[in-house]
Write an enzyme that holds these catalytic residues in place. Structure first.
Site, PDB file in Angstrom:
ATOM      1  N   VAL A  12       0.880  -1.173   0.000  1.00  0.00           N
ATOM      2  CA  VAL A  12       0.000   0.000   0.000  1.00  0.00           C
ATOM      3  C   VAL A  12       0.911   1.214   0.000  1.00  0.00           C
ATOM      4  CG1 VAL A  12      -1.756   1.291   1.280  1.00  0.00           C
ATOM      5  CG2 VAL A  12      -1.833  -1.222   1.248  1.00  0.00           C
ATOM      6  N   GLY A  17      -6.550   1.173   7.004  1.00  0.00           N
ATOM      7  CA  GLY A  17      -7.215  -0.131   6.959  1.00  0.00           C
ATOM      8  C   GLY A  17      -7.134  -0.853   5.631  1.00  0.00           C
ATOM      9  N   GLY A  61      -4.403  -2.301   4.076  1.00  0.00           N
ATOM     10  CA  GLY A  61      -3.662  -3.554   4.202  1.00  0.00           C
ATOM     11  C   GLY A  61      -4.489  -4.612   4.911  1.00  0.00           C
ATOM     12  N   ASN A  73      11.465  -6.022   9.150  1.00  0.00           N
ATOM     13  CA  ASN A  73      10.263  -5.213   8.974  1.00  0.00           C
ATOM     14  C   ASN A  73       9.352  -5.352  10.202  1.00  0.00           C
ATOM     15  OD1 ASN A  73       8.081  -3.754   8.058  1.00  0.00           O
ATOM     16  ND2 ASN A  73       8.063  -4.708   6.026  1.00  0.00           N
ATOM     17  N   ASN A 112       7.423  -3.263  11.721  1.00  0.00           N
ATOM     18  CA  ASN A 112       6.065  -2.721  11.593  1.00  0.00           C
ATOM     19  C   ASN A 112       5.128  -3.755  10.996  1.00  0.00           C
ATOM     20  OD1 ASN A 112       6.720  -0.237  12.690  1.00  0.00           O
ATOM     21  ND2 ASN A 112       7.139   0.702  10.713  1.00  0.00           N
ATOM     22  N   TYR A 151       0.940  -7.989  11.378  1.00  0.00           N
ATOM     23  CA  TYR A 151       0.467  -9.347  11.103  1.00  0.00           C
ATOM     24  C   TYR A 151       0.097 -10.068  12.400  1.00  0.00           C
ATOM     25  CZ  TYR A 151       2.460  -8.582   6.442  1.00  0.00           C
ATOM     26  OH  TYR A 151       2.759  -8.083   5.198  1.00  0.00           O
TER      27      TYR A 151
END
Length: 161
Positions: free
Chosen positions: A91, A99, A101, A128, A130, A135
């Site tokens: 994104v 919202g 992702g 990564n 973030n 996730y």
């Protein structure tokens, strides 16, 4: 603050230039621009050709493609069922935090369930943080014991001999 409107839809041939541009942005973010060979012409047969091997969903906002998820079917021998594998999700930075992702992941999760898949998987770069946190908040398990093995380029040519 108003959340900007966006929508998701299956990718179409006309989206190839936008998807390719997003892939290049992703490659830059992942510090992998030097290996990125994506062009609309290279991607087209794999998404829309006679025997497509992947699919994509795009996110649109402000009349433009601002994100995508590219995925394909894999298979679990232990489960004896197909799975859905997310190759890439991206994104644009200006659209993050709204919202998109999460919507893309939830869309693919629903698609996996609809298709009778036993699991929905993807990889994330270990630096990564973030994305890893995102996730995990969504309920994904980051597997600590698995490593990706890869053979490509000239090494693949030698491997095939």
């Amino acid at each position: 603050m108003t959340t900007p409107a966006f929508s998701l839809r299956p990718a179409e041939r006309r989206d190839l230039p936008a998807i390719t541009a997003l892939i290049r942005e992703l490659a830059e973010f992942e510090r992998l621009s030097h290996v990125c060979q994506a062009t609309p012409e290279a991607l087209e047969p794999h998404l829309f050709g006679e025997r497509p091997v992947a699919e994509a969903v795009v996110a649109e906002g402000g009349g433009e493609v601002i994100g995508f998820a590219l995925f394909f079917t894999n298979f679990s021998t232990f489960m004896a069922r197909p799975g859905l594998y997310l190759e890439d999700l991206y994104v644009q930075p200006a659209w993050r935090g709204h919202g998109i992702g999460q919507a893309l992941l939830e869309h693919l999760g629903a698609l996996a369930v609809e298709r009778g898949c036993g699991r929905f998987e993807w990889s994330v770069l270990d630096w990564n943080e973030n994305a890893i946190g995102f996730y995990r908040r969504m309920g994904a398990t980051v597997l600590p014991d698995w490593r990706i093995c890869r053979v490509s380029g000239e090494a693949l040519q030698r491997f095939a001999r």
